[in-house]
Enzyme design. Structure first.
Site, PDB file in Angstrom:
ATOM      1  CE  LYS A 149     -25.570  22.754  23.229  1.00 27.17           C
ATOM      2  NZ  LYS A 149     -26.592  21.850  22.820  1.00 27.17           N
ATOM      3  CE  LYS A 157     -30.738  27.280  24.846  1.00 23.42           C
ATOM      4  NZ  LYS A 157     -31.435  26.428  23.974  1.00 23.42           N
ATOM      5  CE  LYS A 165     -34.786  19.026  24.638  1.00 26.14           C
ATOM      6  NZ  LYS A 165     -33.898  19.316  23.505  1.00 26.14           N
TER       7      LYS A 165
END
Ligand code: AQP
Length: 327
Positions: A111, A192, A195
């Site tokens: 991230k 993966k 969202k």
């Protein structure tokens, strides 16, 4: 009595990866042990959020918890930021962990990659997660396998604290589902399902319309040999679709392979659209009833009271071990 704890971030529409990896387990565990589930809104602010959307998404997740089958008579359901002990314990754990171990967390690396400077909260996020779990003396943490490393860190911190101050925390275990602990993105089955991915067709959200579900599945990336066979290494796309089919239909993957022997991917995808839409219809019907009801806030308030009682006991224990003055 054993206890499980877990949570989901209100960062957008919950997708079938969240459902299969986490929520479905939440529901199953309700009948086996005490269960405590929260909406981890404080985790979501590690990246910028629109305040209005955050509020709405928090209540959306709460309503989805109930729509997929969580029962407030069996589970404690609450919003993380309504129980101050989470941030309090998080600070104490921050003082008992090391920058080296936090630097090794792959989610932080992913991230913060390509960012000139990452928010400090993104770095210390696993300690808030450790606090969430340790506050409730949870033996089990039902999550997708992307969270496994964070549970390992939680175990290390709990053991270190126990060794230093005497038995204080229950050391928790990761609890993954046998099928679907990592559902992959439909447009790229090596990532993966997420969202925050830009391509909305990479995921199926629990509140998606039947048309959006159809488009996402029909567009899903597969390979070119057209054989319906579960082989995650060589055929990740079709294996991912078989996993999703299996979870929503209740059929074993082997039986699905047999059913579609000699058929092409088109047939499997068409049927999968139906299987997924059939399940989502029920969830969405319940969601529409619950989301605007006053009952939702009542359940969250009751959940907060129960969570406060348990977490306060843990905080008293921790503070007295640390030598913080109590009166
Ligand atoms: N693809 C997945 N397959 C199986 N389980 C998954 N989980 C997430 N993605 C998958 C599990 O869902 C739970 C809730 O996740 P979260 O909301 O806390 O955040 P996340 O893991 O960061 O989920 P997303 O969807 O990927 O969000 P973004 O894009 O914001 O990062 C967890 O138990 C997680 O393991």
């Amino acid at each position: 009595m054993k206890r499980a704890f877990s949570g989901v971030q209100p960062t957008g529409n919950i997708h079938i990866g969240n459902y299969i990896g986490a929520l479905k387990q939440f529901v199953e565990l309700q009948n086996e042990m005490e269960t405590v589930y929260c909406i981890v809104d404080l985790h979501s602010i590690t990246v910028p959020q629109d305040p209005k959307e955050l509020k709405e998404h928090t209540l959306d997740v709460a309503a989805l918890y109930l729509s997929v089958g969580l029962d407030p008579e069996k589970s404690i359901i609450f919003i993380q930021s309504t129980v101050p002990a989470h941030t309090e314990l998080s600070w104490i754990l921050t003082c008992h962990s090391y920058t080296g171990e936090l630097s090794r967390m792959t989610q932080f690396k992913d991230k913060s990659r390509e960012k000139e400077s990452a928010p400090a909260g993104l770095f210390t996020y696993p300690l808030l997660m450790a606090a969430d779990i340790l506050l409730y003396d949870a033996q089990f943490v039902p999550v997708g396998n992307d969270q496994k490393q964070h549970i390992e860190l939680t175990r290390d911190i709990a053991e270190r604290f126990n060794n230093k101050y005497g038995e204080t925390f229950v050391v928790p275990q990761y609890k993954g589902t046998k099928v679907g602990a990592r559902i992959m993105a439909l447009d790229n089955p090596t990532n993966k399902m997420s969202k925050s991915a830009e391509n909305e067709y990479s995921r199926i959200s629990l509140l998606d319309s039947p048309i959006k579900v159809k488009k996402s599945i029909m567009k899903a990336t597969t390979d070119s040999d057209n054989e319906i066979k579960f082989d995650e290494e060589n055929k990740p796309g079709i294996s991912n679709l078989l996993t999703i089919y299996s979870v929503f239909s209740g059929m074993e993957v082997g039986d699905i392979e047999k059913k579609y022997k000699g058929c092409g991917y088109g047939q499997l995808k068409k049927d999968l659209v139906e299987v997924v839409n059939d399940s989502l219809v029920d969830i969405q019907k319940k969601y529409n009833e619950i989301r605007k009801s006053e009952e939702l806030i009542k359940i969250l308030k009751e959940g907060r009271e129960k969570a406060q009682t348990i977490s306060q006991k843990t905080m008293e224990r921790v503070k007295s071990k640390l030598g913080l003055v109590r009166f």
